[in-house]
Design a protein around this motif. Sequence first.
Motif, mmCIF file in Angstrom:
data_model
loop_
_atom_site.group_PDB
_atom_site.id
_atom_site.type_symbol
_atom_site.label_atom_id
_atom_site.label_comp_id
_atom_site.label_asym_id
_atom_site.label_seq_id
_atom_site.Cartn_x
_atom_site.Cartn_y
_atom_site.Cartn_z
ATOM 1 N N ASN A 34 -10.029 19.008 32.152
ATOM 2 C CA ASN A 34 -9.910 17.555 31.948
ATOM 3 C C ASN A 34 -8.764 17.219 30.996
ATOM 4 O O ASN A 34 -8.037 16.241 31.226
ATOM 5 C CB ASN A 34 -11.220 16.980 31.419
ATOM 6 C CG ASN A 34 -12.334 17.021 32.447
ATOM 7 O OD1 ASN A 34 -12.112 17.217 33.642
ATOM 8 N ND2 ASN A 34 -13.563 16.851 31.978
ATOM 9 N N HIS A 43 -5.393 13.696 38.066
ATOM 10 C CA HIS A 43 -6.853 13.584 38.023
ATOM 11 C C HIS A 43 -7.489 13.750 39.403
ATOM 12 O O HIS A 43 -8.529 13.158 39.688
ATOM 13 C CB HIS A 43 -7.258 12.246 37.403
ATOM 14 C CG HIS A 43 -6.913 12.149 35.956
ATOM 15 N ND1 HIS A 43 -5.719 11.624 35.508
ATOM 16 C CD2 HIS A 43 -7.576 12.547 34.852
ATOM 17 C CE1 HIS A 43 -5.676 11.676 34.201
ATOM 18 N NE2 HIS A 43 -6.785 12.236 33.774
ATOM 19 N N THR A 48 -11.448 17.302 38.528
ATOM 20 C CA THR A 48 -12.102 16.518 37.470
ATOM 21 C C THR A 48 -13.454 15.907 37.812
ATOM 22 O O THR A 48 -14.081 15.313 36.952
ATOM 23 C CB THR A 48 -11.162 15.379 37.025
ATOM 24 O OG1 THR A 48 -10.894 14.539 38.145
ATOM 25 C CG2 THR A 48 -9.870 15.928 36.440
#
Length: 156
Positions: A34, A43, A48
């Motif tokens: 992360n 992302h 994630t």
Amino acid sequence: MAKLIIKSFEELEALIGKEIGKSEYHSITQEQINQFADATHDHQWIHTDPERAKAESPFGNTIAHGYLTVSMLAYLWEQMVEVQNIKLQVNYGIESLKFNQPVVVNSKIRLVAKVDEVKDLRGVTKAVIGVVLEIEGNKKPAFEGKIIFLYHFIRN
């Protein structure tokens, strides 16, 4: 684990063709993934979103970014080798890097390195290091390639 100490061009040159070590294993956590996603603005859910990855990913969980694993090179290298008697070290390049297998969250990785080539470029040492990033319990490594350092040894 004791570090290999290298103090000169000649000591580095004597290692050509030899495996010089293996780092300690490092666990890749979701927090690290992360943080890398935040730093790189990447992302993608496969990295994630653990719930979606468990449901939809062919890997059954989130995976580390390939470039996160590459970014671990310096950290893992420093566990194995200490180059002394230098004014400067430069990360000069990466050649022939091939990702072979994703690193699933909570996997443990380690670096295996060997000296492939050492050249004197008018007083600057160019070292080509063959690297393999192993994943504990897997026959296939995360990646293989060659990293290149330039070392400016202090000459007496």
